[in-house]
Design an enzyme around this catalytic site. Structure first.
Site, PDB file in Angstrom:
ATOM      1  N   ILE A  95      25.040 -26.415  -4.086  1.00 33.70           N
ATOM      2  CA  ILE A  95      25.525 -26.859  -5.494  1.00 33.70           C
ATOM      3  C   ILE A  95      26.844 -26.374  -6.030  1.00 33.70           C
ATOM      4  CG2 ILE A  95      23.091 -27.170  -6.167  1.00 33.70           C
ATOM      5  CD1 ILE A  95      23.041 -24.552  -7.589  1.00 33.70           C
ATOM      6  N   ASP A 221      37.727 -15.610 -15.680  1.00 39.83           N
ATOM      7  CA  ASP A 221      37.378 -17.044 -15.188  1.00 39.83           C
ATOM      8  C   ASP A 221      36.729 -17.869 -16.048  1.00 39.83           C
ATOM      9  OD1 ASP A 221      38.297 -18.919 -13.733  1.00 39.83           O
ATOM     10  OD2 ASP A 221      36.647 -18.466 -11.774  1.00 39.83           O
TER      11      ASP A 221
END
Length: 482
Positions: A95, A221
């Site tokens: 995923i 991030d």
């Protein structure tokens, strides 16, 4: 009186007395007993002794290498009794593909619980266990919060030996499974979000970010793909592969610690990092939160640059020109002078700030009656373009060019927008009930950002090599400066 410092004179005299008191060691008197060769000398260096045959140094190196190989064999065959084997989980599908690992959906064979397995990539590691993974585990141990992903345990697995590789241990981080990430939801036009959904998810995001910063941790991030939504409709910050603790100086006159500026995915990277700043703080995460907030309105990233120079140009076109008038400290950035002096500068001047105007005409969300307020291309569907002045004011502050003018996560969490109707809910579970299948950026877009925005119709350039399965997504960098 000697002019030498006291400490130097003491060291010299003590050394001389030690030499005088030390007895002489008798030399071996047997001709048939060769002197023993020491691998490691008293000063910590390889020092072959005993007359010095031509091959004595080489033999010492061979012996040291053999010892290291023996240690490696011990590590390769070692067992880890305090962590479980990954065979306790059944992998179902891949995923995600992150900067430092792959992510799999898996099921616990004992309890049937769904989890996310993050494989730590170690193929290119030359110095042992990756420091980024150590950081991630250490930080998630202390970050227990409803809006931050939950680390369950660390597992290990032995990789099979082949003719070209030997047995190595692979490690997995086991997380509580979340059904969607925000990038996957926004990529699907069938997912209809109302204003209360957007406001609730932004409240969760800012709350989780505030917990990070109060714990003295930078995420580094922030992007939609790293924002997960559980089946219950609770948003959680994830992927701490680039996160790190930071030091906050109480005295502003003390030098600030320096970190690498090769962080944050390019489309979400703030101007100070693009200009080479290494003394940054929490405001780089706040800029990312602003980009994510705008993306909730537009359903795609708002600034999609190919290069750092192009990204600066897009920021200037949307948020206004970067100059000392709007950002007094920009002249202190390492790359500002060089970029401003270029003929075709990445810092164009004379650009006005048009963020509110452009985002207002791109806002797309459902009204209370379920009808869309604007079409997928941002055109009007009625006489009134949807407007939310408080939301636009918060977005303006989050995406301020000057980092000092951006609010902290604590200040943003208390913004007036969150206290006006419709007020945020506890979760967006009603929205999750309308989505039958999991939505991840990797599965929906077939890779980082593919099928979204400008990449949708852009074929691969002829001179570009195909992306490897373990390649780092565009705009991301390995953290090599700590």
């Amino acid at each position: 009186m000697s002019s030498q410092p006291y400490t130097a004179g003491l060291h010299q005299s003590s050394t001389q007395s030690h030499r005088q008191a030390a007895p002489k060691r008798p030399l071996p008197n047997r001709a048939d007993e060769p002197p023993k060769r020491a691998l490691i000398g008293q000063n910590g260096q390889n020092t072959p002794s005993g007359g010095g045959t031509p091959n004595s140094t080489g033999n010492a190196e061979v012996d040291v290498k053999q010892q290291l190989l023996n240690y490696q064999k011990i590590f390769d065959h070692a067992s880890y009794p305090f962590i479980n084997d990954v065979s306790a989980y059944e992998k179902l599908s891949k995923i995600g593909q992150g900067t430092f690992g792959e992510v799999f959906k898996a099921r616990c064979k004992t309890t049937g619980r769904m989890v996310a397995l993050k494989k730590i990539l170690m193929e290119n590691e030359k110095e042992g266990f990756p420091i980024t993974a150590l950081r991630e585990v250490k930080m998630l141990e202390q970050l227990k919060h409803q809006n931050i992903t939950d680390l369950i345990e660390v597992c290990s697995a032995k990789t099979g030996s082949t003719s070209t590789s030997k047995d190595r241990t692979t490690f997995y981080l086991v997380f509580a499974f979340c059904e969607h990430d925000l990038a996957g939801l926004l990529s699907n036009p069938k997912v209809r979000m109302s204003l209360v959904h957007i406001k609730t998810m932004m409240k969760h995001l800012i709350t989780g970010l505030n917990k990070l910063h109060r714990s003295k941790i930078l995420h580094r991030d922030m992007k939609a793909a790293n924002v997960l939504i559980s089946k219950e409709g609770v948003l959680k910050l994830a992927d701490f592969g680039l996160a790190r603790p930071f030091v906050q100086r109480e005295n502003p006159n003390h030098p600030r610690p320096l970190y690498t500026n090769r962080v944050v995915t390019l489309w979400y990277r703030p101007p100070e990092l693009l200009l080479g700043d290494r003394a940054y703080g929490t405001k780089i995460d706040v800029w990312g939160a602003g980009c994510i907030m705008a993306e909730m309105w537009t359903r795609q990233p708002i600034m999609q640059g190919d290069t750092e120079q192009k990204q600066l140009t897009l920021i200037s076109a949307l948020c206004g020109s970067i100059n000392p008038e709007v950002w007094p400290n920009c002249v202190k950035m390492p790359l500002y002078s060089a970029m401003a002096a270029e003929p075709n500068s990445a810092l164009p001047q004379g650009k006005g700030r048009c963020l509110k105007l452009k985002i207002r005409h791109l806002m797309k969300f459902d009204s209370a009656d379920g009808k869309p307020q604007s079409d997928p291309y941002g055109k009007k569907t009625n006489d009134q373009v949807p407007s939310d002045d408080d939301a636009m004011n918060l977005l303006e502050n989050l995406l301020a060019i000057d980092p000092d003018r951006r609010p902290t996560a604590d200040e943003a969490e208390d913004d007036i927008w969150f206290y006006k109707d419709p007020v945020p809910r506890a979760n967006v579970g009603d929205l999750m009930d309308t989505i039958p299948t999991s939505q991840f950026e990797y599965t929906v877009g077939k890779g980082a950002h593919a099928g979204r925005g400008r990449h949708h119709n852009n074929p691969q350039r002829p001179h570009q090599a195909p992306r490897q399965s373990n390649a780092i997504p565009a705009g991301q960098y390995r953290d090599t400066i700590f």
